[in-house]
Design a protein around this motif. Structure first.
Motif, PDB file in Angstrom:
ATOM      1  N   LEU A 165      -2.998  -1.812 -13.471  1.00 47.03           N
ATOM      2  CA  LEU A 165      -1.822  -2.268 -14.204  1.00 47.03           C
ATOM      3  C   LEU A 165      -0.531  -1.599 -13.738  1.00 47.03           C
ATOM      4  CD1 LEU A 165      -3.248  -2.567 -17.837  1.00 47.03           C
ATOM      5  CD2 LEU A 165      -2.813  -4.380 -16.174  1.00 47.03           C
ATOM      6  N   ILE A 166      -0.582  -0.305 -13.412  1.00 37.52           N
ATOM      7  CA  ILE A 166       0.652   0.370 -12.988  1.00 37.52           C
ATOM      8  C   ILE A 166       1.177  -0.217 -11.674  1.00 37.52           C
ATOM      9  CG2 ILE A 166       1.662   2.554 -12.262  1.00 37.52           C
ATOM     10  CD1 ILE A 166      -0.069   3.974 -14.264  1.00 37.52           C
ATOM     11  N   PRO A 167       0.347  -0.327 -10.605  1.00 38.77           N
ATOM     12  CA  PRO A 167       0.855  -0.968  -9.382  1.00 38.77           C
ATOM     13  C   PRO A 167       1.257  -2.424  -9.601  1.00 38.77           C
ATOM     14  CG  PRO A 167      -1.154   0.259  -8.926  1.00 38.77           C
ATOM     15  CD  PRO A 167      -1.015   0.207 -10.415  1.00 38.77           C
ATOM     16  N   LEU A 168       0.498  -3.118 -10.456  1.00 40.31           N
ATOM     17  CA  LEU A 168       0.809  -4.522 -10.706  1.00 40.31           C
ATOM     18  C   LEU A 168       2.186  -4.667 -11.347  1.00 40.31           C
ATOM     19  CD1 LEU A 168       0.020  -7.501 -10.787  1.00 40.31           C
ATOM     20  CD2 LEU A 168      -1.106  -7.059 -12.973  1.00 40.31           C
ATOM     21  N   THR A 169       2.481  -3.828 -12.319  1.00 35.49           N
ATOM     22  CA  THR A 169       3.767  -3.902 -13.012  1.00 35.49           C
ATOM     23  C   THR A 169       4.925  -3.611 -12.058  1.00 35.49           C
ATOM     24  OG1 THR A 169       2.731  -3.202 -15.085  1.00 35.49           O
ATOM     25  CG2 THR A 169       5.119  -2.994 -14.918  1.00 35.49           C
ATOM     26  N   ILE A 170       4.779  -2.552 -11.267  1.00 36.67           N
ATOM     27  CA  ILE A 170       5.881  -2.155 -10.376  1.00 36.67           C
ATOM     28  C   ILE A 170       6.028  -3.129  -9.205  1.00 36.67           C
ATOM     29  CG2 ILE A 170       6.690  -0.348  -8.821  1.00 36.67           C
ATOM     30  CD1 ILE A 170       5.350   1.672 -10.706  1.00 36.67           C
ATOM     31  N   PRO A 223       0.813  -1.230   0.000  1.00 35.04           N
ATOM     32  CA  PRO A 223       0.000   0.000   0.000  1.00 35.04           C
ATOM     33  C   PRO A 223       0.844   1.277   0.000  1.00 35.04           C
ATOM     34  CG  PRO A 223      -0.850  -1.593   1.586  1.00 35.04           C
ATOM     35  CD  PRO A 223       0.463  -2.117   1.123  1.00 35.04           C
ATOM     36  N   TRP A 224       1.987   1.251   0.699  1.00 36.66           N
ATOM     37  CA  TRP A 224       2.857   2.430   0.719  1.00 36.66           C
ATOM     38  C   TRP A 224       3.387   2.740  -0.677  1.00 36.66           C
ATOM     39  CZ3 TRP A 224       8.318   2.780   0.025  1.00 36.66           C
ATOM     40  CH2 TRP A 224       8.853   4.028   0.333  1.00 36.66           C
ATOM     41  N   VAL A 225       3.835   1.707  -1.385  1.00 31.97           N
ATOM     42  CA  VAL A 225       4.319   1.908  -2.754  1.00 31.97           C
ATOM     43  C   VAL A 225       3.183   2.380  -3.651  1.00 31.97           C
ATOM     44  CG1 VAL A 225       5.339   0.779  -4.771  1.00 31.97           C
ATOM     45  CG2 VAL A 225       6.164   0.213  -2.481  1.00 31.97           C
ATOM     46  N   VAL A 226       1.992   1.796  -3.470  1.00 31.22           N
ATOM     47  CA  VAL A 226       0.840   2.200  -4.293  1.00 31.22           C
ATOM     48  C   VAL A 226       0.518   3.673  -4.088  1.00 31.22           C
ATOM     49  CG1 VAL A 226      -1.650   1.894  -4.603  1.00 31.22           C
ATOM     50  CG2 VAL A 226      -0.154  -0.116  -4.481  1.00 31.22           C
ATOM     51  N   SER A 227       0.605   4.147  -2.837  1.00 33.77           N
ATOM     52  CA  SER A 227       0.312   5.570  -2.590  1.00 33.77           C
ATOM     53  C   SER A 227       1.327   6.471  -3.292  1.00 33.77           C
ATOM     54  CB  SER A 227       0.306   5.850  -1.080  1.00 33.77           C
ATOM     55  OG  SER A 227       1.609   5.677  -0.527  1.00 33.77           O
ATOM     56  N   ILE A 228       2.591   6.058  -3.316  1.00 29.28           N
ATOM     57  CA  ILE A 228       3.616   6.838  -4.033  1.00 29.28           C
ATOM     58  C   ILE A 228       3.346   6.806  -5.533  1.00 29.28           C
ATOM     59  CG2 ILE A 228       6.068   6.942  -4.607  1.00 29.28           C
ATOM     60  CD1 ILE A 228       6.666   5.908  -1.820  1.00 29.28           C
ATOM     61  N   ILE A 229       2.989   5.632  -6.031  1.00 28.14           N
ATOM     62  CA  ILE A 229       2.658   5.505  -7.455  1.00 28.14           C
ATOM     63  C   ILE A 229       1.492   6.431  -7.806  1.00 28.14           C
ATOM     64  CG2 ILE A 229       1.737   3.924  -9.208  1.00 28.14           C
ATOM     65  CD1 ILE A 229       3.243   1.671  -7.776  1.00 28.14           C
ATOM     66  N   GLY A 230       0.509   6.507  -6.883  1.00 27.66           N
ATOM     67  CA  GLY A 230      -0.647   7.359  -7.131  1.00 27.66           C
ATOM     68  C   GLY A 230      -0.261   8.828  -7.245  1.00 27.66           C
ATOM     69  N   ARG A 231       0.602   9.297  -6.366  1.00 21.65           N
ATOM     70  CA  ARG A 231       1.034  10.695  -6.419  1.00 21.65           C
ATOM     71  C   ARG A 231       1.763  11.001  -7.726  1.00 21.65           C
ATOM     72  NH1 ARG A 231       2.430   9.359  -0.982  1.00 21.65           N
ATOM     73  NH2 ARG A 231       1.000  10.315   0.520  1.00 21.65           N
ATOM     74  N   ILE A 232       2.655  10.086  -8.115  1.00 19.55           N
ATOM     75  CA  ILE A 232       3.405  10.296  -9.363  1.00 19.55           C
ATOM     76  C   ILE A 232       2.469  10.254 -10.564  1.00 19.55           C
ATOM     77  CG2 ILE A 232       5.193   9.334 -10.856  1.00 19.55           C
ATOM     78  CD1 ILE A 232       6.568   8.277  -8.335  1.00 19.55           C
TER      79      ILE A 232
END
Length: 663
Positions: free
Chosen positions: A594-599, A389-398
């Motif tokens: 797809l973006i969180p899944l890929t990363i 979830p922490w990585v997903v939140s960063i991905i969301g901001r970017i």
């Protein structure tokens, strides 16, 4: 009205979509329960098979008595064990003799101690004796098979075991054995508490497989309790605003979650027991399983049926912390505070600790070290779920900052607003990536063909002439090298026996058993066959673990995707009323998946590969691991896209229905 009655009324009064959310949770819990029972049963089944190897391994002096038992001072029987081979099939040959000093113990699967000259065999062994010519196998024994060993003595239905009775003074009961064989040893019982090296390895591999399967199950089970969390948040927040205490909210949450989970757990147990006959067909060590072996037993079933609802109830409470603390924030759809980077630190610390121990930096800790490795591996696996979830939140901001299209902006804002929900949709596939990455480097290479047979025979120095005579008769053209070690054991190595002459080697073994019954004969094709069986078993285990992981991932993606639509139904309806086309919403949903899944999928695969690096020197590398990894990536991506497609009708339904909720 008590808490459970109130929770039941809330469940029934949730309307059609509320009932759909409960059904999704029930289905998730059923899958978790069924697979958890499978994991428990697998460990118990391997332990039971291991116990069936114990009676063949007499106690040894110089080893830990707590592990192998003590050699008795006044034995009532003598036992010797030889691992032999015929027709390319390995079998266990047990020689027994009563000492006359007391009543000898009765071997498992028999109704009396064998008399001199008696031959008892497992059904599969008796069939092999009948199948091969006498000079290849039957002549190694003093007579015809006189009894059939029962299941108590056998690992599985294909187990090849023969027991031969002797007199105490026979050569077979006095000559030392070499290699992996067991020299004549005095016994008073067949309970030595020793386990064959093969099943020690199998149980170790099963423990690793359990961690690889159990962690996604625990993550999925916890996520199941938080499905349709927004619906429950808002409903219970309303109860808080009208005067319900935090304790009452927690009790209602636990009661509602546990009622659904209890029904799902019972359904999952029923599914597992219905599937047991099919699961029993999975071959390990040359045979499938008896159905009874895969039945965990009443206590394990009861513990599982109790544990799963408790886990779901605990996860539901954790998921509703903001309802208890700030019901107004829930009612106003306030964005929760950001996640902390310490989650990443936890993952890094666990990975470093695992690698340090795996590379031997803390020395050899034996069984404790193995347990610690499993704990650290499981902790690292769980930490990926913590970091997600922490990585997903960063991905969301970017994503939101770089958005150039409405769908991308919606996806980014959604990831920032509720990273936990977005992570639940892809967590199964991402965690499967860890499993695939871990086993990609550990898939063994199949053994290639050779154009000759290598034979190594170990005997005492005094038996040198007897072996030479037999070799000259059965393999006159073979080249023979002799070497005597410091213990006056002679090793003969022949290298020119043709590959196709397995029958000749069988006859050689039979002839040796008459003159040198304690000869340790090791043939290259025996080792090849054993390696191929090990390869097949590891490949089967890999397929089972990956299949379970992919099943969890796909079901998790489908259920979490549908749950996310139900959680956001009011938002989707308002977006539709404001003019947002469905095409844009579908594109946003794909992007936020797809973006969180890929990363995270890539990161999980890299983590699995990294944790496997300390062990790659112990196996032969092959392309099969890379194929398994590639197949997992393709199937995981396809499963997530399919899950998204399956929830489109539900999205259309909620978009065009902005009516108030019945609860």
């Amino acid at each position: 009205m008590n808490t459970f009655s109130m929770a039941w009324r809330l469940l029934r009064g949730g309307g059609r979509r509320g009932m759909l959310g409960s059904i999704l949770t029930l289905a998730a819990v059923a899958l978790v329960t069924a697979l958890l029972l499978f994991s428990v049963a697998g460990n118990l089944a391997f332990a039971e098979r291991a116990d069936h190897t114990s009676w063949r391994l007499p106690a040894k002096e110089g080893l830990n008595p707590e592990v192998v038992g003590e050699v008795p001072d006044d034995p009532t029987a003598i036992q010797a064990v030889t691992v032999d081979n015929a027709g390319g099939e390995e079998f266990t040959h047990v020689d027994l003799a009563a000492t006359g000093d007391g009543k000898p113990p009765i071997p498992p699967g028999m109704d009396h101690f064998p008399k001199p000259g008696e031959v008892w065999a497992s059904p599969a062994m008796a069939a092999l004796i009948d199948k091969l010519p006498e000079e290849r196998l039957a002549d190694r024994f003093p007579g015809k098979v006189t009894g059939e060993l029962g299941d108590e003595a056998l690992i599985n239905d294909a187990d090849l075991v023969v027991i031969v009775g002797h007199k105490p003074g026979d050569v077979a009961m006095t000559a030392d054995r070499y290699g992996q064989n067991e020299s004549p040893t005095g016994i008073v019982s067949f309970e030595s508490n020793r386990v064959s090296d093969t099943y020690v390895a199998y149980m170790g591999l099963m423990a690793v497989a359990t961690v690889l399967m159990a962690v996604p199950l625990l993550v999925f089970g916890g996520a199941a309790a938080r499905l349709t969390v927004a619906r429950r948040d808002q409903r219970l927040a309303s109860l808080r605003l009208i005067g319900a205490t935090p304790g009452q909210v927690v009790k209602l949450t636990v009661a509602e979650a546990m009622i659904t989970a209890a029904i799902g757990a019972v359904a999952g147990a029923a599914i597992y027991f219905a599937a047991t006959p099919a699961l029993a067909r999975i071959p390990i060590d040359g045979a499938g399983w008896r159905v009874t072996e895969l039945m965990p037993g009443p206590l394990w079933v009861a513990a599982t049926l109790l544990l799963v609802p408790l886990l779901v109830g605990l996860s539901a409470v954790i998921g509703l912390r903001r309802v208890v603390v700030s019901p107004l924030g829930v009612a106003r759809r306030h964005t929760p505070p950001g996640l902390r980077a310490i989650r990443l630190l936890v993952l890094v610390v666990l990975m470093v600790a695992f690698l340090a121990m795996a590379f031997g930096m803390f020395g050899n800790l034996g069984g404790i070290g193995a347990i610690l490795l499993l704990v650290l591996m499981g902790g690292t696996f769980l930490a990926i779920n913590l970091v997600g979830p922490w990585v997903v939140s960063i991905i969301g901001r970017i994503t939101a900052a770089m958005a150039r299209r409405p769908s991308t902006l919606l996806a980014g804002r959604r990831l920032v607003d509720d990273p936990r929900s977005a992570w639940r949709t892809v967590a199964g596939v991402a965690l499967t990536g860890f499993v695939a990455g871990f086993i990609a480097l550990l898939a063994p290479q199949s053994i290639g063909e050779t154009d000759h047979i290598g034979i190594e025979i170990t005997v005492s120095d005094s038996q040198r002439q007897d072996v030479t005579t037999v070799l000259d008769k059965h393999l006159p053209d073979a080249s023979v090298d002799e070497a005597t070690d410091e213990n006056e054991k002679v090793e003969y190595l022949t290298t020119k026996a043709p590959k196709g002459e397995i029958a000749v080697v069988d006859e050689l073994r039979t002839a040796l058993s008459a003159k040198v019954p304690n000869a340790d004969v090791v043939v290259s094709y025996d080792e090849d066959a054993e390696g191929m069986r090990t390869f097949a078993d590891i490949r089967t285990g890999i397929l089972v673990v990956l299949s379970v992981s992919l099943l969890i991932a796909m079901v998790s993606a489908a259920i979490s995707g549908a749950s996310a639509v139900l959680d956001r139904r009011q938002t989707y309806a308002l977006l539709h009323l404001s003019g947002t086309p469905m095409k844009t919403l579908n594109a946003a949903r794909r992007t936020e998946t797809l973006i969180p899944l890929t990363i995270m999928g890539g990161g999980s695969i890299a983590t699995g590969v990294l944790l496997a690096t300390p062990f790659i020197s112990a196996v032969s590398l092959s392309t099969s691991g890379a194929v398994a990894l590639g197949a997992t990536v393709v199937l995981g991506l396809a499963g997530v896209l399919a899950a998204s497609a399956l929830s489109r009708p539900l999205l259309r339904s909620v978009m065009f229905n902005a009516a108030p909720r019945p609860d």
